[in-house]
Structures are given as C-alpha cells and as structure tokens.
Design an enzyme around this catalytic site. Structure first.
Site, PDB file in Angstrom:
ATOM      1  N   ASP A  22      -2.947   1.431   1.378  1.00  0.00           N
ATOM      2  CA  ASP A  22      -1.560   1.769   0.729  1.00  0.00           C
ATOM      3  C   ASP A  22      -1.717   1.889  -0.785  1.00  0.00           C
ATOM      4  O   ASP A  22      -2.851   1.933  -1.197  1.00  0.00           O
ATOM      5  CB  ASP A  22      -1.494   0.069   0.701  1.00  0.00           C
ATOM      6  CG  ASP A  22       0.316   0.173   0.865  1.00  0.00           C
ATOM      7  OD1 ASP A  22       1.113   0.975   0.438  1.00  0.00           O
ATOM      8  OD2 ASP A  22       0.805  -1.158   0.537  1.00  0.00           O
ATOM      9  N   ASN A  70       6.696   3.658  10.305  1.00  0.00           N
ATOM     10  CA  ASN A  70       6.644   4.834   9.403  1.00  0.00           C
ATOM     11  C   ASN A  70       7.473   6.031   9.762  1.00  0.00           C
ATOM     12  O   ASN A  70       8.082   6.903   8.900  1.00  0.00           O
ATOM     13  CB  ASN A  70       5.168   5.451   9.076  1.00  0.00           C
ATOM     14  CG  ASN A  70       4.421   4.499   8.174  1.00  0.00           C
ATOM     15  OD1 ASN A  70       3.208   4.528   8.450  1.00  0.00           O
ATOM     16  ND2 ASN A  70       4.860   3.620   7.425  1.00  0.00           N
TER      17      ASN A  70
HETATM   18  C1  FPP Z   1       0.528   4.230   2.355  1.00  0.00           C
HETATM   19  O1  FPP Z   1       0.699   4.568   1.082  1.00  0.00           O
HETATM   20  C2  FPP Z   1      -0.324   5.390   3.303  1.00  0.00           C
HETATM   21  C3  FPP Z   1       0.023   5.965   4.372  1.00  0.00           C
HETATM   22  C4  FPP Z   1       1.316   5.492   5.220  1.00  0.00           C
HETATM   23  C5  FPP Z   1      -0.579   7.158   5.052  1.00  0.00           C
HETATM   24  C6  FPP Z   1      -1.934   6.994   4.890  1.00  0.00           C
HETATM   25  C7  FPP Z   1      -2.308   8.508   5.536  1.00  0.00           C
HETATM   26  C8  FPP Z   1      -3.572   8.993   4.978  1.00  0.00           C
HETATM   27  C9  FPP Z   1      -4.345   8.784   3.953  1.00  0.00           C
HETATM   28  C10 FPP Z   1      -3.722  10.583   5.600  1.00  0.00           C
HETATM   29  C11 FPP Z   1      -5.020  10.825   6.119  1.00  0.00           C
HETATM   30  C12 FPP Z   1      -5.372   9.765   7.114  1.00  0.00           C
HETATM   31  C13 FPP Z   1      -6.506   9.978   8.031  1.00  0.00           C
HETATM   32  C14 FPP Z   1      -7.196   8.956   8.954  1.00  0.00           C
HETATM   33  C15 FPP Z   1      -7.255  11.626   8.257  1.00  0.00           C
HETATM   34  P1  FPP Z   1       2.440   4.566   0.844  1.00  0.00           P
HETATM   35  O2  FPP Z   1       2.927   6.258   0.973  1.00  0.00           O
HETATM   36  O3  FPP Z   1       3.213   3.676   1.718  1.00  0.00           O
HETATM   37  O4  FPP Z   1       2.228   4.192  -0.619  1.00  0.00           O
HETATM   38  P2  FPP Z   1       3.292   3.549  -1.560  1.00  0.00           P
HETATM   39  O5  FPP Z   1       3.532   2.209  -1.152  1.00  0.00           O
HETATM   40  O6  FPP Z   1       2.755   3.537  -3.022  1.00  0.00           O
HETATM   41  O7  FPP Z   1       4.538   4.127  -1.560  1.00  0.00           O
END
Ligand code: FPP
Length: 252
Positions: A22, A70
């Site tokens: 996150d 998501n």
């Molecule tokens: C959460 O941060 C993150 C995600 C929903 C996506 C995670 C995906 C990756 C790191 C891509 C690559 C993955 C693999 C396994 C190759 P957020 O967007 O909720 O952050 P925020 O809470 O600060 O808005």
C-alpha cells in the site's frame, strides 16, 4: 545492504509471508508524479521482497496486487495497472528463474484482460519447476471471494455425494481455498501506515502476526522485510494457549 539479515533466526522463519502493498499513490504524490508512477516504482519493491524472502528460505510469499474492489478505481488507473502487470511479469521472469521462484496466482484471473491472463499463464508455465519459493500474486482476489468459491465447491461435492458435510473439518476447508496445500500465513505485512486487512486472506490469516509499517510500498526494501521478520520473531505466538505452555525459544 543486508542490514539486520544476520540477526534473523533461520530456524524460526515465517513459512508464509503475505504483503498488502500500500502507498503507491501517496508515494507518487510526494514526488509530484501521477499515481501510475508509484505503481511502476512499486515493482522494485516486489523484486526486493521476493529476492529477500527466497534468499532467506521463506516457503510462500503472497502479494496483494489487485483486489476485486480495485475495479472501482478510475478506468485509466485500472488499465495502467494491467499493462504494468504484463510488463513486469514479462520483465521479471529472469529474476524469478535466477531465484528459483515459482509464480502462482490466486484470484479470478479469467476476468483479467486477455493479454494479462496469457502473460500470467506463460510465466506460471515457465517457472513451474522452480522449487525454492512460491510467489503468489493475488489478482482480482478478495478473501470473501476465496471463501465463497470454496463454499461453492464444497456444496457441489455434498450434492454429488463426494463430501460428507458432517465430517468436514477446517483442514478439509483449506483444500478448497486458492491457497490449497500451502501453509497458513504466519506474517502479514501492510505498508503505508494503514491498519486494515482489506478483504485479503481472511481465512488464512487466522493466526498470523500483523506488522504495520509507515514505509510507502515503493520505498520498501530488503532491509524493511528483515525488520518485519525480526519483529515477528520477538512475538510470543500462543495459538490460544497461555504463556507458560509455550515451549518455543524466546528470541528477544
Ligand atoms: C496500493 O497502493 C497498490 C496497488 C493497488 C497495486 C500494487 C501493484 C504493483 C506494485 C504492481 C506490480 C505488481 C506485481 C506483483 C508485479 P495505492 O494505489 O492504494 O496507494 P495509495 O493508498 O497511496 O493511493
């Protein structure tokens, strides 16, 4: 730098680590960049945690990459995440092979874009004989979805006479979840300071130790994973017993 690595007791490693990655969006904002820049940089943290876990001897690492919820994000972000997934799985195949890591997915991947689905199947196939660690990528996954799909399979089994409902126990239920055959989660990490399970591995974390860190996911490095494991090794895991009954060596 492998700070803290030497302090880890390899005899008491969590067999299964799960991570809620996150803080990508906030990291991007801090750097005055669009959200997708945070996701792109999150891939480095995926590589760091996969390598560190495999090097130590963790059996299973499960990463929450895309939840069933998501899909509610702006379409442009969903598309960017799907493209990033295709690119990073393709780009990281050598890392998986070099580290002898088997890729697996949990979640309903049939509903992902075809390109994404095909890239995943191809990487799963290429890494199928790797044996040091399993890396589960949770995609279009949620804990409630997992339990529901298990209930459906069990209900069908009961209906056709293969399963006797009265004999069903927790270990049997394990075998219908997407993590069948894998140990339960022992350490659950969530980055970015949020302290929620967000519909991740609800059944499999029944006795997990939770570790929350303010570090935003793109900044999460091997050092942070070692810190989380050391913290886990300082906990007394009682599994419903009392402290005096616990025979495990105290680490701290
Ligand atoms: C959460 O941060 C993150 C995600 C929903 C996506 C995670 C995906 C990756 C790191 C891509 C690559 C993955 C693999 C396994 C190759 P957020 O967007 O909720 O952050 P925020 O809470 O600060 O808005």
């Amino acid at each position: 730098m492998d700070t803290h690595k030497e302090k880890i007791n390899l005899e008491k490693l969590p067999r299964h680590i799960a991570i809620i990655m996150d803080g990508n969006g906030r990291w991007a904002k801090k750097h005055n960049q669009p959200r997708v820049f945070g996701h792109q940089n999150g891939v480095n943290a995926v590589r760091e945690s996969a390598e560190a876990s495999a090097e130590l001897g963790v059996e299973v690492l499960t990463l929450y990459a895309f939840s069933t919820e998501n899909w509610k994000r702006p379409e442009s972000e969903v598309n960017a995440l799907m493209e990033l997934l295709v690119e990073s799985i393709h780009g990281e195949i050598n890392t998986l092979m070099d580290n002898n890591i088997r890729l697996n997915t949990i979640g309903d991947i049939q509903s992902l874009p075809e390109k994404c689905h095909d890239e995943l199947l191809s990487a799963i196939h290429k890494t199928r004989n790797n044996s040091r660690m399993v890396m589960n990528v949770a995609l279009n996954y949620s804990g409630k979805w997992d339990i529901t799909q298990a209930i459906k399979k069990i209900a069908r089994g009961v209906k056709n006479g293969e399963i006797h409902a009265d004999n069903l126990d927790c270990q049997d239920v394990d075998q219908y979840l997407s993590t069948a055959g894998m140990p339960d989660v022992e350490l659950m990490i969530r980055t970015s300071g949020e302290q929620r399970i967000s519909n991740f591995l609800l059944w499999q974390t029944a006795y997990a130790e939770f570790y929350f860190t303010p570090v935003l996911w793109p900044d999460f490095s091997k050092k942070h994973l070692y810190e989380a494991i050391l913290n886990y090794q300082c906990r007394e895991r009682r599994f419903g017993k009392i402290s005096e009954q616990i025979t495990q060596d105290k680490q701290c």
